[in-house]
Design a protein around this motif. Sequence first.
Motif, PDB file in Angstrom:
ATOM      1  N   ALA A 159      38.440  33.568  45.452  1.00 59.14           N
ATOM      2  CA  ALA A 159      37.312  34.186  44.756  1.00 59.14           C
ATOM      3  C   ALA A 159      37.709  34.522  43.327  1.00 59.14           C
ATOM      4  CB  ALA A 159      36.869  35.444  45.491  1.00 59.14           C
ATOM      5  N   GLU A 160      36.730  34.528  42.440  1.00 60.66           N
ATOM      6  CA  GLU A 160      37.021  34.824  41.031  1.00 60.66           C
ATOM      7  C   GLU A 160      37.328  36.304  40.844  1.00 60.66           C
ATOM      8  OE1 GLU A 160      34.725  34.425  36.752  1.00 60.66           O
ATOM      9  OE2 GLU A 160      34.379  32.912  38.306  1.00 60.66           O
ATOM     10  N   CYS A 161      36.431  37.173  41.300  1.00 57.64           N
ATOM     11  CA  CYS A 161      36.638  38.622  41.177  1.00 57.64           C
ATOM     12  C   CYS A 161      35.991  39.299  42.370  1.00 57.64           C
ATOM     13  CB  CYS A 161      36.033  39.148  39.878  1.00 57.64           C
ATOM     14  SG  CYS A 161      36.197  40.948  39.671  1.00 57.64           S
ATOM     15  N   VAL A 162      36.688  40.233  42.981  1.00 62.99           N
ATOM     16  CA  VAL A 162      36.162  40.968  44.132  1.00 62.99           C
ATOM     17  C   VAL A 162      36.252  42.465  43.823  1.00 62.99           C
ATOM     18  CG1 VAL A 162      36.354  41.424  46.605  1.00 62.99           C
ATOM     19  CG2 VAL A 162      36.933  39.155  45.711  1.00 62.99           C
ATOM     20  N   VAL A 163      35.127  43.141  43.964  1.00 62.59           N
ATOM     21  CA  VAL A 163      35.074  44.586  43.738  1.00 62.59           C
ATOM     22  C   VAL A 163      34.937  45.267  45.097  1.00 62.59           C
ATOM     23  CG1 VAL A 163      33.896  46.481  42.557  1.00 62.59           C
ATOM     24  CG2 VAL A 163      33.946  44.198  41.517  1.00 62.59           C
ATOM     25  N   VAL A 164      35.937  46.078  45.454  1.00 60.85           N
ATOM     26  CA  VAL A 164      35.968  46.759  46.747  1.00 60.85           C
ATOM     27  C   VAL A 164      35.951  48.260  46.500  1.00 60.85           C
ATOM     28  CG1 VAL A 164      37.216  47.061  48.926  1.00 60.85           C
ATOM     29  CG2 VAL A 164      37.349  44.874  47.700  1.00 60.85           C
ATOM     30  N   ALA A 165      35.075  48.965  47.180  1.00 59.68           N
ATOM     31  CA  ALA A 165      34.976  50.420  47.029  1.00 59.68           C
ATOM     32  C   ALA A 165      35.211  51.101  48.367  1.00 59.68           C
ATOM     33  CB  ALA A 165      33.611  50.813  46.465  1.00 59.68           C
TER      34      ALA A 165
END
Length: 324
Positions: free
Chosen positions: A98-104
């Motif tokens: 994946a290019e960018c993954v945002v996990v919160a």
Amino acid sequence: MSARLTPGFDLNAVEVFILTSELGGMTQSARHLGMTQSAVSQIISKLEMALNTRLFDRTMRPLALTPAGKLLRREGAELVAAARMLAREVCEQSSQTAECVVVAMAESIANHLTAPLLRALGSRAQQWQMRSGISLVQHREFLARSIDMLITGSSQLEDVEEIEHHPIMEEPFVIIAPAAYADLPVSIEAMTQLPFVRYSLLSAMGQRIERQLARMKLRIPNVIEVDSTHQQLSTVVALEGWSIATPLCLASQIELLPSLTVLPMPRGSFRRRIQLVARKGEFGDLPRDMALQAAAILRGGKVESLIRMFPWIEDAMAWEGPPS
């Protein structure tokens, strides 16, 4: 012209039509597809109704194509081929980095998972953004597509369409009390004589605790409210007060626990389920793999130290996946 395709005009129907025209009849097509002749006939009839034209001249044997049928066979074959190629490309893309993954995550969960998840799965994305904070704010950001995956103990996204849910664990809510209470019979009513340290009502966990207190008909004045696990436990220690938390929250501040005791709810027991949520199909197997990895990390980390201090907690927890 309508912006939407005519209902009934779909790629599956076009594919059946093309195969029927190539094989010269519906019986042959049905045999090839493993369907009944009636089913094939019905698909083509619906396609003709959707296009408001005849595709086959049924007065001829074998079936002959009308001018409209010839056009659909020629252009439809290109359309089906393009769709197949697109499906392959999408499947291949889902297995790529994946290019960018945002996990919160909530702060108490992020303390356990951030570094170990990046160590285990960091190669699965070119860039990671790992956020921690108030869960209800994160829910809004997830729905606004500012966040790709959310590890949460809230159930507020359960009914949202096009969301996949991957369970990680379940844990009980427990009482935190001064160490002197370790060997004493405890009632909630007795605990209310001590200062109560409330977990932030801006958080899903704080709201869940508040609803449970209301069900138990306990009206506790809001004198002290904090928004981090460290604040919660250190304030309980400093004031010799009490609070309600979960094992994961306690394990993230294990160094404070020798000054406290942890007790099961004497009545009104309740639990929270930790899960990972993501939008369906956007990251292939990564959400599932991350949830399984999170369960293994949590089960084998500071939670083990917490269980050694308070063995009864182990039977009260449930985990997704095999033991680590």
